[in-house]
Enzyme design. Structure first.
Site, PDB file in Angstrom:
ATOM      1  N   GLY A 107       0.475   2.683   5.299  1.00 47.72           N
ATOM      2  CA  GLY A 107       0.240   4.131   5.144  1.00 47.72           C
ATOM      3  C   GLY A 107       0.512   4.576   3.711  1.00 47.72           C
ATOM      4  N   ARG A 142       1.559   3.460 -11.836  1.00 46.63           N
ATOM      5  CA  ARG A 142       1.534   3.789 -13.272  1.00 46.63           C
ATOM      6  C   ARG A 142       2.669   3.073 -14.019  1.00 46.63           C
ATOM      7  NH1 ARG A 142       4.359   7.889 -15.778  1.00 46.63           N
ATOM      8  NH2 ARG A 142       3.437   8.890 -17.599  1.00 46.63           N
ATOM      9  N   VAL A 199       2.034  -0.720 -14.272  1.00 46.19           N
ATOM     10  CA  VAL A 199       0.991  -1.011 -15.267  1.00 46.19           C
ATOM     11  C   VAL A 199       1.530  -0.825 -16.687  1.00 46.19           C
ATOM     12  CG1 VAL A 199      -1.258  -0.233 -16.164  1.00 46.19           C
ATOM     13  CG2 VAL A 199      -0.907  -0.461 -13.691  1.00 46.19           C
ATOM     14  N   ARG A 239      -4.973  -1.702   6.225  1.00 46.47           N
ATOM     15  CA  ARG A 239      -4.185  -2.649   7.020  1.00 46.47           C
ATOM     16  C   ARG A 239      -5.085  -3.871   7.183  1.00 46.47           C
ATOM     17  NH1 ARG A 239      -0.004   0.907   8.482  1.00 46.47           N
ATOM     18  NH2 ARG A 239      -0.729   3.012   8.834  1.00 46.47           N
ATOM     19  N   ASP A 257       7.691  -1.999   5.603  1.00 49.35           N
ATOM     20  CA  ASP A 257       8.213  -3.324   5.955  1.00 49.35           C
ATOM     21  C   ASP A 257       7.135  -4.336   6.355  1.00 49.35           C
ATOM     22  OD1 ASP A 257       7.807  -2.021   8.315  1.00 49.35           O
ATOM     23  OD2 ASP A 257       9.848  -2.289   9.082  1.00 49.35           O
ATOM     24  N   THR A 271       6.839   4.682   1.692  1.00 49.11           N
ATOM     25  CA  THR A 271       6.498   5.162   3.039  1.00 49.11           C
ATOM     26  C   THR A 271       7.204   6.486   3.271  1.00 49.11           C
ATOM     27  OG1 THR A 271       6.953   4.858   5.406  1.00 49.11           O
ATOM     28  CG2 THR A 271       8.261   3.533   3.925  1.00 49.11           C
ATOM     29  N   ILE A 272       6.519   7.410   3.930  1.00 47.37           N
ATOM     30  CA  ILE A 272       7.148   8.720   4.141  1.00 47.37           C
ATOM     31  C   ILE A 272       8.251   8.663   5.193  1.00 47.37           C
ATOM     32  CG2 ILE A 272       5.061   9.976   3.470  1.00 47.37           C
ATOM     33  CD1 ILE A 272       4.812  10.696   6.549  1.00 47.37           C
ATOM     34  N   ASP A 273       8.330   7.536   5.930  1.00 48.73           N
ATOM     35  CA  ASP A 273       9.271   7.478   7.059  1.00 48.73           C
ATOM     36  C   ASP A 273      10.738   7.264   6.681  1.00 48.73           C
ATOM     37  OD1 ASP A 273       7.005   7.750   8.518  1.00 48.73           O
ATOM     38  OD2 ASP A 273       7.218   5.911   9.686  1.00 48.73           O
ATOM     39  N   ASP A 330      12.144   4.413   6.488  1.00 45.95           N
ATOM     40  CA  ASP A 330      12.630   3.470   7.499  1.00 45.95           C
ATOM     41  C   ASP A 330      12.920   2.074   6.942  1.00 45.95           C
ATOM     42  OD1 ASP A 330      10.003   2.866   6.967  1.00 45.95           O
ATOM     43  OD2 ASP A 330       9.400   2.596   9.046  1.00 45.95           O
ATOM     44  N   ARG A 385       7.622   6.877  13.323  1.00 41.54           N
ATOM     45  CA  ARG A 385       7.424   6.136  14.570  1.00 41.54           C
ATOM     46  C   ARG A 385       8.729   5.569  15.107  1.00 41.54           C
ATOM     47  NH1 ARG A 385       1.960   3.166  14.510  1.00 41.54           N
ATOM     48  NH2 ARG A 385       2.658   2.789  12.383  1.00 41.54           N
ATOM     49  N   GLY A 397      16.360  24.981  10.495  1.00 38.80           N
ATOM     50  CA  GLY A 397      17.262  25.547  11.501  1.00 38.80           C
ATOM     51  C   GLY A 397      16.758  25.358  12.922  1.00 38.80           C
ATOM     52  N   ARG A 427       4.485  26.521  22.491  1.00 40.78           N
ATOM     53  CA  ARG A 427       3.299  25.874  21.910  1.00 40.78           C
ATOM     54  C   ARG A 427       3.703  24.597  21.194  1.00 40.78           C
ATOM     55  NH1 ARG A 427      -0.954  29.765  21.537  1.00 40.78           N
ATOM     56  NH2 ARG A 427      -0.651  30.897  23.480  1.00 40.78           N
TER      57      ARG A 427
HETATM   58  O1  F6P Z   1       4.258   4.705   7.817  1.00 36.08           O
HETATM   59  C1  F6P Z   1       4.153   6.055   7.871  1.00 36.08           C
HETATM   60  C2  F6P Z   1       3.429   6.545   9.077  1.00 36.08           C
HETATM   61  O2  F6P Z   1       3.062   7.825   8.684  1.00 36.08           O
HETATM   62  C3  F6P Z   1       4.174   6.596  10.395  1.00 36.08           C
HETATM   63  O3  F6P Z   1       5.041   7.688  10.540  1.00 36.08           O
HETATM   64  C4  F6P Z   1       3.077   6.631  11.390  1.00 36.08           C
HETATM   65  O4  F6P Z   1       3.456   6.183  12.636  1.00 36.08           O
HETATM   66  C5  F6P Z   1       2.047   5.764  10.778  1.00 36.08           C
HETATM   67  O5  F6P Z   1       2.263   5.815   9.382  1.00 36.08           O
HETATM   68  C6  F6P Z   1       0.677   6.153  11.143  1.00 36.08           C
HETATM   69  O6  F6P Z   1      -0.249   5.539  10.333  1.00 36.08           O
HETATM   70  P1  F6P Z   1      -1.826   5.688  10.499  1.00 36.08           P
HETATM   71  O7  F6P Z   1      -2.076   6.987  11.172  1.00 36.08           O
HETATM   72  O8  F6P Z   1      -2.359   5.637   9.117  1.00 36.08           O
HETATM   73  O9  F6P Z   1      -2.269   4.525  11.306  1.00 36.08           O
END
Ligand code: F6P
Length: 322
Positions: free
Chosen positions: A13, A23, A26, A74, A105, A127-129, A131, A173, A187, A246
């Protein structure tokens, strides 16, 4: 080993700040007299020879852009022993002496395997997670948190105006960091993460009711993607409490946008560190940040480290959101 050419790729991702890391790789390598190649679309691109020469200007005007200028993918083929061998041969054919792999990972497992086939690789956590256990921060996490916070702030305006409950899913995830910190920052009445089991009555309904008794009329529940089920949860809340509810899934919005200053700086420092390691012929490492210092770990050791969820912070979050 006499390193002459290194390559850089992004995999898995995308995350804001990856461009800053590219950058830095490089520019650091070029400054040290190395040749640099950009591999497009991750390991897939490597298998297909989708490679471009990088010069100083190839990475101009990218530091403030989200996404990755090298694209990402991927690669099921690379996830096989034959695929890894093919990728290593491709590196040898292209004269690549080492690869910087920016990703999560899964990407690091690929970097370890490719190193095993004789091509030194260094992982940079993007990665934004958040993790990756060995590092306190991953590139993209800070931007994603700020984006999620801003989105929930907007949601709050309408949630408050209608005396509703908003059940918001943020990404992550297997990791609740994004949910936890977003939850604190907005909050949230309740934060649900994959690391902590929850009880619907105790942790959702009762918390809503007790805050309602003290005058609260609108509610934000932040749920990590790994817990999921926000539509069902929202319907259940409405049935049980009578409060109109919602569900909103923030989704890929959290992966985009201009990286924050923190992610630009982190990407720059980590990219620089990775290029320095490869220049010395050092591979099989993952770059990390610990106590504000950029360090590196053996990839296998890094992959075996267990992430520790900050339960104390989780408790504090709930204590101050009543
Ligand atoms: O690795 C970051 C992440 O955004 C996870 O939080 C998420 O489960 C996954 O990638 C989803 O990736 P994609 O939607 O690109 O398959």
């Amino acid at each position: 080993m006499n390193t002459k050419t290194i390559a850089v790729l992004t995999s898995g991702g995308d995350a804001p700040g990856m461009n800053a890391a590219i950058r830095a790789v490089v520019r650091t390598a070029l400054a040290d007299g190395l040749r640099v190649l950009g591999i497009r679309r991750g390991y897939n691109g490597l298998l297909n020879g989708d490679v471009i020469d990088m010069n100083l200007r190839s990475v101009s005007d990218i530091i403030h852009h989200g996404g990755t200028m090298l694209y990402t993918a991927r690669s099921p083929e690379f996830n096989t022993p034959a695929g890894v061998k093919k990728a290593a041969n491709m590196c040898r054919n292209l004269g690549i002496d080492g690869v910087v792999v920016i990703g999560g990972d899964g990407s690091f497992r690929g970097a370890r395997d490719l190193t095993g086939e004789g091509i030194p690789c260094v992982g940079v956590p993007g990665t934004i997670d958040n993790d990756i256990a060995c590092t306190e921060y991953t590139i993209g996490y800070d931007t994603a948190m700020n984006t999620a916070m801003e989105m929930v702030d907007r949601l709050r305006d309408t949630t408050e105006s209608h005396d509703r409950c908003s059940v918001v899913e943020v990404m992550g995830r297997r990791c609740g960091d994004l949910a936890l910190n977003t939850g604190i920052a907005v909050g949230a009445t309740t934060i649900l993460v994959p690391e902590v089991e929850f009880d619907f009555e105790r942790d959702v309904v009762n918390r809503m009711r007790s805050t309602q008794r003290t005058g609260k009329r609108h509610f934000i529940i932040v749920v990590a993607e790994g817990v999921g089920g926000v539509s069902e949860l929202s319907a259940k809340i409405q049935d049980e409490t009578g409060i109109e509810s919602r569900a909103t899934i923030l989704g890929h919005v959290q992966r985009g946008g201009s990286p924050t200053m923190r992610d630009r700086v982190l990407g720059s420092l980590m990219g620089n560190h990775a290029a320095n390691l490869l220049k010395e012929g050092i591979g099989n490492r993952v770059v990390a940040i610990r106590a504000n210092k950029v360090v590196d770990f053996d990839i296998t050791e890094a992959l075996n480290q267990k992430r520790v969820f900050d339960e104390e912070r989780y408790r504090i979050a709930h204590k101050i959101s009543i």
